[in-house]
Scaffold this motif. Structure first.
Motif, PDB file in Angstrom:
ATOM      1  N   UNK A   1       7.946  19.759  -5.989  1.00 19.97           N
ATOM      2  CA  UNK A   1       8.870  19.972  -5.328  1.00 19.97           C
ATOM      3  C   UNK A   1       9.587  20.153  -4.192  1.00 19.97           C
ATOM      4  N   UNK A   2       7.496  20.382  -3.450  1.00 22.58           N
ATOM      5  CA  UNK A   2       6.548  20.295  -2.208  1.00 22.58           C
ATOM      6  C   UNK A   2       6.644  18.577  -1.890  1.00 22.58           C
ATOM      7  N   UNK A   3       6.538  17.650  -2.651  1.00 13.44           N
ATOM      8  CA  UNK A   3       6.218  16.682  -2.619  1.00 13.44           C
ATOM      9  C   UNK A   3       7.931  16.035  -2.867  1.00 13.44           C
ATOM     10  N   UNK A   4       9.117  16.580  -3.437  1.00 14.85           N
ATOM     11  CA  UNK A   4      10.250  15.728  -3.395  1.00 14.85           C
ATOM     12  C   UNK A   4      10.816  16.790  -1.960  1.00 14.85           C
ATOM     13  N   UNK A   5      10.648  17.418  -1.550  1.00 18.50           N
ATOM     14  CA  UNK A   5      11.175  18.037  -0.454  1.00 18.50           C
ATOM     15  C   UNK A   5      10.412  16.713   0.395  1.00 18.50           C
ATOM     16  N   UNK A   6       9.033  16.542   0.775  1.00 26.19           N
ATOM     17  CA  UNK A   6       9.073  16.103   1.776  1.00 26.19           C
ATOM     18  C   UNK A   6       8.906  14.248   1.535  1.00 26.19           C
ATOM     19  N   UNK A   7       9.015  13.964   0.347  1.00 28.97           N
ATOM     20  CA  UNK A   7       9.217  12.627  -0.045  1.00 28.97           C
ATOM     21  C   UNK A   7      11.113  12.232  -0.096  1.00 28.97           C
ATOM     22  N   UNK A   8      11.999  12.851   0.038  1.00 25.15           N
ATOM     23  CA  UNK A   8      13.413  13.043  -0.146  1.00 25.15           C
ATOM     24  C   UNK A   8      13.726  12.578   1.782  1.00 25.15           C
TER      25      UNK A   8
ATOM     26  N   UNK B   1      19.167   7.375  -0.599  1.00 25.69           N
ATOM     27  CA  UNK B   1      18.445   7.476  -1.460  1.00 25.69           C
ATOM     28  C   UNK B   1      18.346   6.863  -2.722  1.00 25.69           C
ATOM     29  N   UNK B   2      20.069   6.262  -2.815  1.00 29.00           N
ATOM     30  CA  UNK B   2      21.189   5.816  -4.366  1.00 29.00           C
ATOM     31  C   UNK B   2      20.466   4.048  -4.311  1.00 29.00           C
ATOM     32  N   UNK B   3      20.481   3.844  -3.025  1.00 24.50           N
ATOM     33  CA  UNK B   3      21.391   2.553  -2.923  1.00 24.50           C
ATOM     34  C   UNK B   3      20.239   1.867  -4.254  1.00 24.50           C
ATOM     35  N   UNK B   4      20.479   0.570  -4.379  1.00 28.28           N
ATOM     36  CA  UNK B   4      20.096  -0.119  -4.462  1.00 28.28           C
ATOM     37  C   UNK B   4      18.298  -0.312  -4.964  1.00 28.28           C
ATOM     38  N   UNK B   5      17.995  -1.019  -3.486  1.00 30.83           N
ATOM     39  CA  UNK B   5      16.615  -1.573  -3.531  1.00 30.83           C
ATOM     40  C   UNK B   5      16.260  -0.475  -3.586  1.00 30.83           C
ATOM     41  N   UNK B   6      16.419   1.377  -3.236  1.00 32.88           N
ATOM     42  CA  UNK B   6      15.058   2.869  -3.855  1.00 32.88           C
ATOM     43  C   UNK B   6      15.662   2.950  -4.951  1.00 32.88           C
ATOM     44  N   UNK B   7      16.414   2.796  -5.234  1.00 32.63           N
ATOM     45  CA  UNK B   7      16.486   3.554  -7.031  1.00 32.63           C
ATOM     46  C   UNK B   7      15.493   3.927  -7.719  1.00 32.63           C
ATOM     47  N   UNK B   8      14.227   3.518  -7.447  1.00 31.74           N
ATOM     48  CA  UNK B   8      12.529   3.590  -8.271  1.00 31.74           C
ATOM     49  C   UNK B   8      11.946   4.924  -7.012  1.00 31.74           C
ATOM     50  N   UNK B   9      12.095   4.706  -6.008  1.00 32.33           N
ATOM     51  CA  UNK B   9      11.814   6.413  -5.316  1.00 32.33           C
ATOM     52  C   UNK B   9      12.490   6.922  -6.189  1.00 32.33           C
ATOM     53  N   UNK B  10      14.078   7.634  -6.624  1.00 32.57           N
ATOM     54  CA  UNK B  10      14.725   8.388  -6.666  1.00 32.57           C
ATOM     55  C   UNK B  10      14.371   8.996  -7.954  1.00 32.57           C
ATOM     56  N   UNK B  11      13.731   7.914  -9.187  1.00 33.10           N
ATOM     57  CA  UNK B  11      12.796   7.714 -10.301  1.00 33.10           C
ATOM     58  C   UNK B  11      11.780   8.099 -10.044  1.00 33.10           C
ATOM     59  N   UNK B  12      10.794   8.063  -9.343  1.00 36.79           N
ATOM     60  CA  UNK B  12      10.133   8.384  -8.982  1.00 36.79           C
ATOM     61  C   UNK B  12       9.917  10.484  -8.369  1.00 36.79           C
ATOM     62  N   UNK B  13      10.759  10.711  -7.997  1.00 38.43           N
ATOM     63  CA  UNK B  13      11.180  11.977  -7.425  1.00 38.43           C
ATOM     64  C   UNK B  13      11.321  12.529  -8.867  1.00 38.43           C
TER      65      UNK B  13
ATOM     66  N   UNK C   1       1.081  -1.251   0.243  1.00 45.05           N
ATOM     67  CA  UNK C   1      -0.238   0.146   0.346  1.00 45.05           C
ATOM     68  C   UNK C   1       0.407   1.064   0.153  1.00 45.05           C
ATOM     69  N   UNK C   2       1.933   0.613   0.492  1.00 43.47           N
ATOM     70  CA  UNK C   2       2.471   1.952   0.773  1.00 43.47           C
ATOM     71  C   UNK C   2       3.574   2.919  -0.760  1.00 43.47           C
TER      72      UNK C   2
END
Ligand SMILES: Nc1ncnc2c1ncn2[C@@H]1O[C@H](COP(=O)(O)OP(=O)(O)OP(=O)(O)O)[C@@H](O)[C@H]1O
Ligand SMILES: [Mg+2]
Length: 517
Positions: A90-97, A107-119, A61-62
């Motif tokens: 940008x607000x979403x970026x600031x809240x999400x980063x 942020x740039x670890x292999x498991x979290x790379x999709x977070x980076x792409x989403x941003x 769900x996350x």
């Protein structure tokens, strides 16, 4: 509001543009901004608190909540353009980063790379949606401007149409002929009176050169050139227009320049028909002259008639007393003949001068005419004149005094016979038309000499050595008294045609006294 706007939009305007053209009100924009902020805040809250919640066994769900950020970003870009979209992303970026950086080790670890792409994608989607929306908005604005321009053109067109029809209705209702001409000398407009006066339909005037329409009217064309070249501000003149198939018209012409921005772009010619005014003036002058003359003539005739009677009686007595063999007998005979001629002349004078009170009533003009023809037959045979009669009154009576009408016929027939000393034809035609009985007398005689043509109805105007010049003026008076008309058409050397129009009697009209003439 929508209905108000739709009124201005043409029927073919795309529906999707209508919302874009309409700007949102200020309070609504603030409400929208707050709703976006609230959506971002709610998504962030649930996103932070659902890190390990499994949803429908396999999907987190996350992750779904992270994707939900796209909704407020796209909405903000649509409603507030690039700036609104970018601000939200940008607000979403600031809240999400911070969350992305803290979870799963970086942020740039292999498991979290999709977070980076989403941003990255939050911001890319914000910019591209904003760009598309702003370009559509500019397009809508241009469309709106075009519509406004179109509306203005339509308004002006309808104003022009209204002014044009207003001017046309004025030109149609004026009694004068009005013709407008451009700077090349071509007719631009002509009202119905102009068509009537010139004897040409509007299609044969508009776009035709003035020189062609007024060919032969040198004075008028010269004046038009003068006004067109700016040499004169206004010219008035009198001219005679000859429509191809009608009688000539006397016209007062006024030529004025048509100016635009102080330069002459054409001329306006207005023409007033003076024929009737001239005819009336002429008739008034003649009537005035005749009434004075009538009194004088009656006075003189009375004074001459009495002594003439005495002289005749004396000469007759003298002749009787001289006896048959006396040579002076012949002299007496000549004297008597001349006295009789003088007496006849005096009677004519009296006829002319005396306003008679005579009885009016229905008269069979055809029968009266035949009687007069019979009366003048001998004279016609002597002169080798052949009288032909055609047409009929179709049993219509005229409203007249029979003796006076006889007098008219006698005068016209004798004039015609006298005009044909070497013989010829006299054609008399009858026709009832439009409340009048028309009787025309057409001869093949010498024609009325040109120098007296305009004055033949005036008394004592004659071209015959023994004529008194009273016949036609008596005819005219009688016809006038009958409320009829008379027209003369004569060409020297070819013949004369005189047409009378006498009013038909209405059925059941009573006999009455009172014709002056
Ligand atoms: N049918 C005709 N053809 C040619 N000339 C005509 C004709 N009718 C009239 N006239 C001319 O008009 C003139 C005037 O005519 P009008 O009848 O008034 O007088 P008149 O014939 O001369 O004299 P009268 O008083 O004896 O009739 C004539 O002298 C003649 O020259
Ligand atoms: Mg005569």
């Amino acid at each position: 509001m929508a209905a108000e706007e739709d009124r201005h939009l043409p029927r073919h305007a795309p529906r999707e543009l209508r919302g874009m053209i309409r700007p949102a009100s200020q309070p609504f924009r603030v409400f929208e901004a707050l709703m976006i902020a609230a959506a971002v805040a709610i998504i962030t809250y649930f996103h932070y608190t659902t890190l390990h919640v499994e949803f429908m066994s396999h999907t987190s769900l996350h992750i779904i909540l992270r994707r939900l950020y796209y909704i407020p970003i796209i909405y903000a870009a649509i409603r507030f353009g690039i700036r609104g979209g970018l601000l939200t992303s940008l607000a979403v970026t600031v809240l999400f980063v911070p969350h992305a950086a803290s979870s799963m080790g970086g942020l740039f670890e292999s498991g979290s790379i999709d977070n980076f792409f989403d941003i990255i994608l939050y911001n890319v989607v914000a910019v591209t949606t904003g760009l598309v929306v702003e370009s559509r908005r500019r397009q809508a604005q241009r469309y709106e401007e075009m519509l406004a321009l179109n509306r203005e053109i339509e308004d002006r067109e309808s104003d022009l149409r209204r002014i044009k029809s207003y001017i046309e209705s004025i030109l149609k209702s004026v009694g004068n002929a009005v013709i407008s001409v451009d700077d090349r000398g071509q007719i631009v407009t002509a009202n119905p009176v102009a068509s009537q006066m010139l004897g040409r339909p509007e299609e044969e005037l508009v776009a035709f050169p003035l020189r062609q329409v007024f060919a032969g009217q040198d004075d008028l064309l010269r004046a038009a050139d003068l006004v067109l070249s700016g040499g004169q501000t206004r010219v008035t003149l009198e001219t005679e227009l000859g429509p191809p198939d009608g009688r000539p018209i006397s016209a007062a012409v006024r030529i004025t320049p048509h100016r635009s921005n102080s330069s002459t772009v054409g001329i306006v010619i207005s023409m007033e028909d003076l024929t009737e005014v001239k005819e009336l003036t002429h008739q008034l002058l003649r009537a005035d002259k005749l009434s004075g003359l009538g009194e004088l003539v009656t006075g003189v005739a009375h004074e001459v008639r009495n002594p003439l009677g005495v002289i005749r009686a004396s000469v007759q007595m003298m002749r009787d007393e001289l006896g048959d063999n006396c040579p002076e007998q012949e002299l007496c005979q000549v004297m008597l003949q001349e006295i009789d001629r003088l007496d006849a002349f005096v009677n004519t004078l009296l006829d002319f001068g005396r306003p008679s009170q005579s009885q009016m009533g229905p008269v069979d003009a055809e029968r009266t005419l035949d009687e007069v023809i019979l009366l003048t037959k001998q004279f016609a045979i002597q002169q080798q004149v052949n009288i032909r009669r055609s047409g009929s009154s179709h049993e219509h009576d005229i409203w007249a005094n029979e003796d006076r009408v006889k007098q008219v016929f006698i005068n016209l027939i004798s004039n015609a016979i006298q005009a044909m000393p070497d013989g010829g034809d006299l054609e008399i035609a009858l026709a009832a038309d439009d409340g009048y009985l028309m009787i025309s007398f057409a001869d093949t005689g010498c024609g009325i000499p040109e120098r007296i043509q305009a004055r033949v109805f005036e008394p004592f105007v004659t071209a015959r050595p023994n004529g008194s010049g009273l016949g036609l003026s008596i005819v005219h008076r009688i016809v006038d008294a009958h409320k009829g008309y008379i027209r003369v058409d004569s060409e020297a050397g070819r013949g004369t045609s005189i047409t009378l129009g006498l009013p038909l009697a209405k059925k059941g009209e009573p006999m009455k006294e009172g014709m002056d003439g």
